[in-house]
Write an enzyme that holds these catalytic residues in place. Structure first.
Site, PDB file in Angstrom:
ATOM      1  N   SER A  66       0.850  -1.193   0.000  1.00  0.00           N
ATOM      2  CA  SER A  66       0.000   0.000   0.000  1.00  0.00           C
ATOM      3  C   SER A  66       0.880   1.236   0.000  1.00  0.00           C
ATOM      4  O   SER A  66       1.645   1.468   0.950  1.00  0.00           O
ATOM      5  CB  SER A  66      -0.890   0.002   1.241  1.00  0.00           C
ATOM      6  OG  SER A  66      -1.363   1.318   1.476  1.00  0.00           O
TER       7      SER A  66
ATOM      8  N   HIS B 207      -1.457  -1.329  -4.165  1.00  0.00           N
ATOM      9  CA  HIS B 207      -2.713  -0.951  -3.503  1.00  0.00           C
ATOM     10  C   HIS B 207      -2.711   0.569  -3.271  1.00  0.00           C
ATOM     11  O   HIS B 207      -1.798   1.113  -2.657  1.00  0.00           O
ATOM     12  CB  HIS B 207      -2.794  -1.706  -2.182  1.00  0.00           C
ATOM     13  CG  HIS B 207      -4.046  -1.504  -1.404  1.00  0.00           C
ATOM     14  ND1 HIS B 207      -5.186  -2.262  -1.601  1.00  0.00           N
ATOM     15  CD2 HIS B 207      -4.357  -0.631  -0.409  1.00  0.00           C
ATOM     16  CE1 HIS B 207      -6.129  -1.879  -0.748  1.00  0.00           C
ATOM     17  NE2 HIS B 207      -5.650  -0.876  -0.018  1.00  0.00           N
TER      18      HIS B 207
ATOM     19  N   ASP C 284      -4.800   3.741  -1.765  1.00  0.00           N
ATOM     20  CA  ASP C 284      -5.861   4.100  -0.821  1.00  0.00           C
ATOM     21  C   ASP C 284      -6.409   5.485  -1.126  1.00  0.00           C
ATOM     22  O   ASP C 284      -5.696   6.480  -1.017  1.00  0.00           O
ATOM     23  CB  ASP C 284      -5.314   4.066   0.607  1.00  0.00           C
ATOM     24  CG  ASP C 284      -5.073   2.646   1.075  1.00  0.00           C
ATOM     25  OD1 ASP C 284      -6.026   1.856   1.047  1.00  0.00           O
ATOM     26  OD2 ASP C 284      -3.922   2.330   1.438  1.00  0.00           O
TER      27      ASP C 284
ATOM     28  N   MET D 162      -9.069   8.351  -0.112  1.00  0.00           N
ATOM     29  CA  MET D 162      -9.880   8.794   1.047  1.00  0.00           C
ATOM     30  C   MET D 162     -10.389  10.204   0.808  1.00  0.00           C
ATOM     31  O   MET D 162      -9.652  11.047   0.278  1.00  0.00           O
ATOM     32  CB  MET D 162      -9.011   8.793   2.304  1.00  0.00           C
ATOM     33  CG  MET D 162      -8.308   7.476   2.560  1.00  0.00           C
ATOM     34  SD  MET D 162      -7.273   7.593   4.020  1.00  0.00           S
ATOM     35  CE  MET D 162      -6.487   5.981   3.992  1.00  0.00           C
TER      36      MET D 162
ATOM     37  N   HIS E  18      -8.511   1.288  -3.712  1.00  0.00           N
ATOM     38  CA  HIS E  18      -9.383   1.055  -2.548  1.00  0.00           C
ATOM     39  C   HIS E  18     -10.126   2.365  -2.267  1.00  0.00           C
ATOM     40  O   HIS E  18      -9.538   3.322  -1.760  1.00  0.00           O
ATOM     41  CB  HIS E  18      -8.504   0.613  -1.361  1.00  0.00           C
ATOM     42  CG  HIS E  18      -9.247   0.412  -0.083  1.00  0.00           C
ATOM     43  ND1 HIS E  18      -8.617   0.181   1.118  1.00  0.00           N
ATOM     44  CD2 HIS E  18     -10.580   0.399   0.198  1.00  0.00           C
ATOM     45  CE1 HIS E  18      -9.515   0.042   2.084  1.00  0.00           C
ATOM     46  NE2 HIS E  18     -10.709   0.180   1.555  1.00  0.00           N
TER      47      HIS E  18
ATOM     48  N   MET F 172     -12.237   4.606  -0.352  1.00  0.00           N
ATOM     49  CA  MET F 172     -12.836   4.932   0.957  1.00  0.00           C
ATOM     50  C   MET F 172     -13.479   6.310   0.826  1.00  0.00           C
ATOM     51  O   MET F 172     -13.052   7.292   1.438  1.00  0.00           O
ATOM     52  CB  MET F 172     -11.746   4.921   2.034  1.00  0.00           C
ATOM     53  CG  MET F 172     -11.259   3.525   2.363  1.00  0.00           C
ATOM     54  SD  MET F 172      -9.686   3.538   3.245  1.00  0.00           S
ATOM     55  CE  MET F 172      -8.555   3.580   1.862  1.00  0.00           C
TER      56      MET F 172
ATOM     57  N   MET G 246     -11.321  -5.571   6.109  1.00  0.00           N
ATOM     58  CA  MET G 246     -10.495  -4.583   6.817  1.00  0.00           C
ATOM     59  C   MET G 246     -10.118  -5.162   8.178  1.00  0.00           C
ATOM     60  O   MET G 246     -10.985  -5.583   8.940  1.00  0.00           O
ATOM     61  CB  MET G 246     -11.265  -3.276   7.032  1.00  0.00           C
ATOM     62  CG  MET G 246     -11.484  -2.421   5.793  1.00  0.00           C
ATOM     63  SD  MET G 246     -10.005  -2.023   4.836  1.00  0.00           S
ATOM     64  CE  MET G 246      -9.023  -1.113   6.021  1.00  0.00           C
TER      65      MET G 246
ATOM     66  N   PHE H  29      -6.288   5.270   8.120  1.00  0.00           N
ATOM     67  CA  PHE H  29      -4.885   5.541   8.436  1.00  0.00           C
ATOM     68  C   PHE H  29      -4.041   4.284   8.307  1.00  0.00           C
ATOM     69  O   PHE H  29      -4.541   3.180   8.559  1.00  0.00           O
ATOM     70  CB  PHE H  29      -4.751   6.078   9.870  1.00  0.00           C
ATOM     71  CG  PHE H  29      -5.540   7.340  10.095  1.00  0.00           C
ATOM     72  CD1 PHE H  29      -5.012   8.583   9.745  1.00  0.00           C
ATOM     73  CD2 PHE H  29      -6.827   7.275  10.605  1.00  0.00           C
ATOM     74  CE1 PHE H  29      -5.757   9.736   9.925  1.00  0.00           C
ATOM     75  CE2 PHE H  29      -7.579   8.429  10.784  1.00  0.00           C
ATOM     76  CZ  PHE H  29      -7.041   9.673  10.442  1.00  0.00           C
TER      77      PHE H  29
ATOM     78  N   ASP I 208      -6.512  -6.138   4.896  1.00  0.00           N
ATOM     79  CA  ASP I 208      -5.881  -4.816   4.820  1.00  0.00           C
ATOM     80  C   ASP I 208      -5.860  -4.175   6.205  1.00  0.00           C
ATOM     81  O   ASP I 208      -6.914  -3.915   6.783  1.00  0.00           O
ATOM     82  CB  ASP I 208      -6.710  -3.952   3.836  1.00  0.00           C
ATOM     83  CG  ASP I 208      -6.109  -2.579   3.604  1.00  0.00           C
ATOM     84  OD1 ASP I 208      -5.021  -2.293   4.123  1.00  0.00           O
ATOM     85  OD2 ASP I 208      -6.759  -1.794   2.876  1.00  0.00           O
TER      86      ASP I 208
HETATM   87  C1  DX5 Z   1      -6.179   1.945   5.788  1.00  0.00           C
HETATM   88  C2  DX5 Z   1      -5.765   1.523   4.398  1.00  0.00           C
HETATM   89  C3  DX5 Z   1      -4.633   0.579   4.342  1.00  0.00           C
HETATM   90  C4  DX5 Z   1      -3.331   1.074   4.915  1.00  0.00           C
HETATM   91  C5  DX5 Z   1      -2.690  -0.096   5.584  1.00  0.00           C
HETATM   92  O1  DX5 Z   1      -7.334   2.712   5.681  1.00  0.00           O
HETATM   93  O2  DX5 Z   1      -6.857   0.918   3.729  1.00  0.00           O
HETATM   94  O3  DX5 Z   1      -4.427   0.098   3.023  1.00  0.00           O
HETATM   95  O4  DX5 Z   1      -2.453   1.616   3.983  1.00  0.00           O
HETATM   96  O5  DX5 Z   1      -1.588   0.339   6.267  1.00  0.00           O
HETATM   97  P1  DX5 Z   1      -0.786  -0.579   7.282  1.00  0.00           P
HETATM   98  O6  DX5 Z   1      -0.283  -1.774   6.513  1.00  0.00           O
HETATM   99  O7  DX5 Z   1       0.310   0.319   7.747  1.00  0.00           O
HETATM  100  O8  DX5 Z   1      -1.729  -0.982   8.377  1.00  0.00           O
HETATM  101 ZN    ZN Z   2      -6.432  -0.025   1.767  1.00  0.00          ZN
END
Ligand code: DX5
Ligand code: ZN
Length: 227
Positions: free
Chosen positions: A11, A36, A38, A40, A69, A71, A140, A146, A178
């Site tokens: 990620s 991956h 993310d 947001m 992903h 969000m 999740m 985060f 994840d």
């Molecule tokens: C959180 C994200 C994850 C995040 C995971 O909202 O969806 O993809 O990057 O990070 P780590 O591996 O540090 O928990």
């Molecule tokens: Zn993610």
């Protein structure tokens, strides 16, 4: 079965953004299976991150699939933009996709892989009706928003339950996890049935670099697949 049945999805949320391209190339050379990304919006989750512009920037520098992903609220509004930017798969949360079936169908019309995501407090049953239409279910293992959070142990049992639901369909649906994935948690999620692991901090936050970090994750899996 060998550890190679488990796919690693670094990620980039945890990457060094001043040299993002380099970090993605490093991950590719180290054997990453997909990247991956993310996304947001500050509404669905309490953080703001990246948009289609980042996908577009990364598209020419890697041959790895780019997994987005989402969000965000009303993800259906942004599917075309991410597809145009070069995303290969799009994952939407079941909690906020009011018209989940329509959203998933739209991803497929765009010729992309479709996945659904379950927050920690969401039951696997919420994904049951859409399973015939998706390529992937993401569980999740932290609350979204985060990187660097602690793995929620209670998710192990949920991964098992999602695994059972997927197996019942007899379809080839990927089970991804994840959040908080590192050398310690990786074995537990794989034993529970996960086959795609997203990892941010454990890969890009590792002081000894991306290659060493990814090797550490793969090595941790060896006892799960005795030869
Ligand atoms: C959180 C994200 C994850 C995040 C995971 O909202 O969806 O993809 O990057 O990070 P780590 O591996 O540090 O928990
Ligand atoms: Zn993610």
């Amino acid at each position: 079965m060998s550890p190679s049945v488990v796919k690693l999805a670094p990620s980039i949320l945890a990457a060094d953004f001043t040299r993002l391209g380099e970090q993605v190339r490093e991950a590719e050379q180290a054997g990453a299976d997909r990247i991956h990304i993310d996304v947001m919006d500050g509404h669905f989750v309490p953080n703001i991150s990246m948009g289609p512009v980042v996908v577009k920037a990364l598209r020419p520098i890697t041959s790895l699939p780019l997994e987005v992903h989402l969000m965000i609220e009303h993800p259906i509004r942004f599917l075309d933009a991410f597809a145009e930017a070069g995303a290969d798969s799009m994952l939407v949360h079941v909690e906020n996709a009011v018209n989940l079936h329509r959203t998933v169908q739209h991803i497929k019309v765009l010729g992309k892989k479709a996945g659904v995501v379950l927050n920690p407090a969401t039951s696997p049953v919420a994904a049951a009706e859409i399973l015939p239409d998706v390529d992937l279910v993401l569980v999740m293992t932290v609350n979204p928003g985060f990187g660097g959070q602690q793995f929620i142990t209670g998710m192990i049992d949920k991964i098992r339950r999602v695994r059972r639901l997927i197996d019942q369909t007899k379809r080839d649906i990927e089970l991804e996890v994840d959040g908080g994935i590192d050398a310690a948690t990786t074995t537990r999620v794989v034993e529970a049935g996960a086959r795609v692991l997203v990892a941010g901090s454990a890969i890009f936050g590792s002081p000894d670099g991306v290659v060493a970090a990814m090797n550490r994750l793969r090595t941790a899996l060896l006892p799960v697949f005795p030869s």
